[in-house]
Design an enzyme around this catalytic site. Structure first.
Site, short mmCIF file in Angstrom:
data_model
loop_
_atom_site.label_atom_id
_atom_site.label_comp_id
_atom_site.label_asym_id
_atom_site.label_seq_id
_atom_site.Cartn_x
_atom_site.Cartn_y
_atom_site.Cartn_z
N ASP A 1 39.84 6.09 -6.98
CA ASP A 1 40.40 7.05 -7.45
C ASP A 1 40.79 8.01 -6.47
O ASP A 1 41.48 9.35 -6.63
CB ASP A 1 39.16 7.84 -8.31
CG ASP A 1 39.21 7.08 -9.84
OD1 ASP A 1 40.06 6.98 -10.26
OD2 ASP A 1 38.11 7.19 -10.12
N GLU B 1 43.34 16.21 -5.22
CA GLU B 1 42.82 17.32 -5.42
C GLU B 1 41.41 17.68 -5.58
O GLU B 1 40.69 18.82 -5.20
CB GLU B 1 43.51 17.67 -6.89
CG GLU B 1 43.21 19.15 -7.45
CD GLU B 1 43.74 19.63 -8.55
OE1 GLU B 1 43.56 18.88 -9.55
OE2 GLU B 1 44.79 20.59 -8.62
N ASP B 2 40.60 16.80 -6.09
CA ASP B 2 39.13 16.79 -6.44
C ASP B 2 38.50 17.16 -5.27
O ASP B 2 37.26 17.35 -5.21
CB ASP B 2 38.87 15.54 -7.35
CG ASP B 2 39.44 15.55 -8.66
OD1 ASP B 2 39.63 16.79 -9.20
OD2 ASP B 2 40.06 14.75 -9.20
N HIS C 1 38.63 17.75 -16.87
CA HIS C 1 38.45 18.88 -16.24
C HIS C 1 39.07 20.27 -16.82
O HIS C 1 39.97 20.13 -17.63
CB HIS C 1 39.41 18.77 -14.81
CG HIS C 1 38.94 17.55 -13.81
ND1 HIS C 1 39.46 16.75 -13.40
CD2 HIS C 1 37.67 17.83 -13.20
CE1 HIS C 1 38.87 15.87 -12.51
NE2 HIS C 1 37.57 16.25 -12.58
N CYS D 1 46.30 16.86 -10.08
CA CYS D 1 45.32 15.85 -9.30
C CYS D 1 45.96 15.05 -8.08
O CYS D 1 45.13 14.93 -7.19
CB CYS D 1 44.93 14.92 -10.18
SG CYS D 1 44.85 15.43 -11.86
C1 CIR Z 1 38.44 10.46 -12.30
O1 CIR Z 1 37.94 10.31 -13.55
O2 CIR Z 1 37.90 11.09 -11.40
C2 CIR Z 1 39.84 10.06 -11.97
N1 CIR Z 1 40.24 8.63 -12.63
C3 CIR Z 1 40.83 10.96 -12.39
C4 CIR Z 1 40.84 12.45 -11.75
C5 CIR Z 1 41.87 13.57 -12.08
N2 CIR Z 1 41.96 14.57 -11.18
C6 CIR Z 1 42.15 15.60 -11.67
O3 CIR Z 1 42.04 15.97 -12.51
N3 CIR Z 1 42.00 16.66 -10.60
#
Ligand code: CIR
Length: 258
Positions: A62, A67-68, A166, A253
């Site tokens: 991932d 961004e996370d 999110h 993201c």
């Molecule tokens: C997750 O489930 O963490 C990733 N597949 C997707 C993350 C998306 N990130 C975001 O919206 N900032």
């Protein structure tokens, strides 16, 4: 409106399809995801941003969703603690780059968890989503760090809202005091001071878009939203995000902007 000059991106790795997802849209096509990511980077550059391109990291499927891993303000980077165990190690991969680019580095500490996707900035104010990924302790730590950096914040609990991973899966700041929201968030008091632009339910995925300086980047296939924002007079770049949508990811993201 915050003026951005740079962004950090990381392309998907070959095992991108092994990442987390809660949607049932099929397996992403890796070649197509790479192509969509390349177009995404082109669009950020077209908006005037200088990109720092991190290498693909197959240790974390991932990890393209950079961004996370951090919350960025003009003077400081706040390292997150992502709420999904499989993503916890992603922060260490971004930290050296952030240390080069930011004077001050803060970090969310255990037992707090925060995913950058839960943080929606509106001018000098941040809305922090408490979700399956961001917990109340993490939200509190983040609020305290933001105060130190001169920002206010409010919390929105999205745990009862179905269909969004999110906070920013269902909300984004458009600029000019306008906030775009899915119906489930439209009446939340945290957004009461803004002009609300509601997303048509069949276009909920479009609630995550990017405002980069004077431009908007929106996801393809959402004609009502696209025509609404064009009607407001914003120049719009449209990108196909299908392969990232299959992995619960959207436009914001894929980059850290500052
Ligand atoms: C997750 O489930 O963490 C990733 N597949 C997707 C993350 C998306 N990130 C975001 O919206 N900032």
């Amino acid at each position: 409106m915050t003026q951005f000059t740079r962004a950090i991106v990381r392309p998907p790795a070959a095992n991108f399809a092994d990442g987390l997802t809660s949607v049932d849209l099929g397996k992403p096509d890796f070649a197509k995801a790479l192509e969509q990511h390349a177009r995404y980077c082109d669009a950020l550059e077209q908006c005037g941003l200088t990109l720092t391109r991190l290498p693909a990291d197959p240790q974390f499927p991932d990890s393209t969703f950079v961004e996370d891993t951090a919350i960025l303000t003009p003077g400081a980077a706040i390292l997150t603690r992502p709420g999904a165990a499989s993503r916890a190690g992603e922060v260490a991969g971004v930290e050296p780059t952030l240390r080069q680019l930011f004077q001050r580095i803060h970090a969310i500490a255990t037992p707090g968890t925060v995913d950058g996707g839960d943080i929606c900035q509106i001018k000098k104010h941040f809305i922090i989503g408490v979700s399956e990924r961001t917990n109340a302790n993490g939200a509190r730590q983040l609020a305290d760090l933001l105060v130190q950096e001169g920002f206010t914040s409010a919390v929105v609990d999205i745990r009862g809202v179905s269909g969004i991973l999110h906070l920013k899966s269902g909300s984004s700041y458009l600029g000019d005091n306008r906030v775009v929201l899915i119906d489930a968030l439209a009446d939340h008091p945290a957004f009461s001071g803004y002009a609300i632009v509601r997303i048509a339910p069949e276009e909920n995925y479009a609630a995550n878009f990017l405002r980069i300086n004077d431009q908007l980047i929106v996801s393809a296939g959402h004609p009502k939203f696209e025509s609404a924002v064009r009607g407001f007079g914003y120049p719009v770049i449209v990108l196909d995000m299908s392969e990232f949508q299959k992995m619960d990811g959207a436009l914001s993201c894929l980059s850290l902007r500052f």
